[in-house]
Design a protein around this motif. Structure first.
Motif, mmCIF file in Angstrom:
data_model
loop_
_atom_site.group_PDB
_atom_site.id
_atom_site.type_symbol
_atom_site.label_atom_id
_atom_site.label_comp_id
_atom_site.label_asym_id
_atom_site.label_seq_id
_atom_site.Cartn_x
_atom_site.Cartn_y
_atom_site.Cartn_z
ATOM 1 N N LYS A 18 44.739 50.705 -28.976
ATOM 2 C CA LYS A 18 44.962 49.769 -30.112
ATOM 3 C C LYS A 18 43.490 48.897 -30.087
ATOM 4 C CE LYS A 18 47.643 46.320 -28.114
ATOM 5 N NZ LYS A 18 49.037 45.738 -27.582
ATOM 6 N N LEU A 19 43.429 48.180 -31.029
ATOM 7 C CA LEU A 19 42.291 47.421 -31.218
ATOM 8 C C LEU A 19 42.142 46.267 -30.116
ATOM 9 C CD1 LEU A 19 39.887 46.283 -33.084
ATOM 10 C CD2 LEU A 19 41.269 44.864 -34.305
ATOM 11 N N THR A 20 40.955 46.135 -29.573
ATOM 12 C CA THR A 20 40.606 45.140 -28.537
ATOM 13 C C THR A 20 39.291 44.393 -29.029
ATOM 14 O OG1 THR A 20 41.561 46.235 -26.922
ATOM 15 C CG2 THR A 20 40.119 44.742 -26.162
ATOM 16 N N ALA A 21 39.429 42.986 -28.955
ATOM 17 C CA ALA A 21 38.421 42.198 -29.432
ATOM 18 C C ALA A 21 37.964 41.401 -28.165
ATOM 19 C CB ALA A 21 38.807 41.271 -30.510
ATOM 20 N N LEU A 22 36.494 41.237 -28.162
ATOM 21 C CA LEU A 22 35.888 40.152 -27.179
ATOM 22 C C LEU A 22 35.830 38.959 -27.773
ATOM 23 C CD1 LEU A 22 34.595 39.632 -24.583
ATOM 24 C CD2 LEU A 22 32.299 40.256 -25.538
ATOM 25 N N VAL A 23 36.259 37.703 -27.434
ATOM 26 C CA VAL A 23 36.312 36.436 -27.779
ATOM 27 C C VAL A 23 35.611 35.639 -26.743
ATOM 28 C CG1 VAL A 23 37.909 34.477 -28.576
ATOM 29 C CG2 VAL A 23 38.541 36.983 -28.761
ATOM 30 N N ILE A 24 34.718 34.957 -27.246
ATOM 31 C CA ILE A 24 33.821 34.131 -26.495
ATOM 32 C C ILE A 24 34.070 32.537 -27.101
ATOM 33 C CG2 ILE A 24 31.598 33.235 -25.650
ATOM 34 C CD1 ILE A 24 30.649 36.358 -26.200
ATOM 35 N N ASN A 25 34.929 31.739 -26.474
ATOM 36 C CA ASN A 25 35.132 30.451 -26.862
ATOM 37 C C ASN A 25 34.114 29.382 -26.702
ATOM 38 O OD1 ASN A 25 37.837 30.877 -28.141
ATOM 39 N ND2 ASN A 25 38.626 30.903 -26.102
ATOM 40 N N ASP A 26 33.887 28.278 -27.769
ATOM 41 C CA ASP A 26 33.056 27.584 -27.444
ATOM 42 C C ASP A 26 31.222 27.816 -27.003
ATOM 43 O OD1 ASP A 26 35.069 25.595 -27.906
ATOM 44 O OD2 ASP A 26 35.476 25.518 -26.051
ATOM 45 N N ILE A 27 31.116 28.867 -27.777
ATOM 46 C CA ILE A 27 29.841 29.538 -27.348
ATOM 47 C C ILE A 27 28.486 28.365 -27.291
ATOM 48 C CG2 ILE A 27 29.382 30.210 -29.688
ATOM 49 C CD1 ILE A 27 28.199 33.008 -27.999
ATOM 50 N N ASP A 28 28.826 27.517 -28.259
ATOM 51 C CA ASP A 28 27.551 26.464 -28.459
ATOM 52 C C ASP A 28 27.492 25.708 -27.352
ATOM 53 O OD1 ASP A 28 30.211 25.589 -29.306
ATOM 54 O OD2 ASP A 28 29.547 23.513 -29.779
#
Length: 129
Positions: free
Chosen positions: A64-74
């Motif tokens: 199944k689909l998997t995503a890389l999430v990077i929170n608050d990159i700024d």
């Protein structure tokens, strides 16, 4: 593919991103901006590549689909006022650009192998500015 979601603090960017992925039946590998700075140059960029490969492996194994999430990159790679960019900031940005250019060939230090082709993983970043 990098999707950037930006808005004011506390508007629910990270929460809604994870909610949408869940409703789509996708899994998220989540990183925070605090992981994007390190005293050793290059370590945060390598960490992004490792997490990207982990997401690709999870997608292959679980089907199944998997995503890389990077929170608050700024907060981790943003430029604030007159501050200088660090080596890690430059390497993180370069790594994300490289993942967009060549998403199926990602090295984390091993020798390149002709058969080492991984699944493409969407990258979602959230930011306040």
């Amino acid at each position: 593919l990098v999707l950037g979601i930006f808005g004011g603090k506390g508007e629910g960017k990270s929460f809604l991103t994870e909610l949408v992925l869940k409703r789509l039946g996708a899994e998220a590998i989540v990183m925070s901006a605090g992981e994007l700075e390190d005293e050793i140059a290059g370590r945060p960029a390598k960490l992004i590549r490792e997490r990207y490969r982990k997401a690709a492996d999870m997608s292959k194994v679980r089907g199944k689909l998997t995503a890389l999430v990077i929170n608050d990159i700024d907060a981790g790679v943003g430029t604030h006022a007159d501050t200088q960019n660090t080596v890690n900031t430059q390497m993180v940005v370069g790594t994300l650009m490289n993942l967009c250019d060549n998403p199926k060939r990602v090295s984390v230090g091993q020798d390149w192998q002709g058969k080492d082709i991984i699944r493409r993983v969407p990258i979602i970043v959230t930011a306040n500015d």
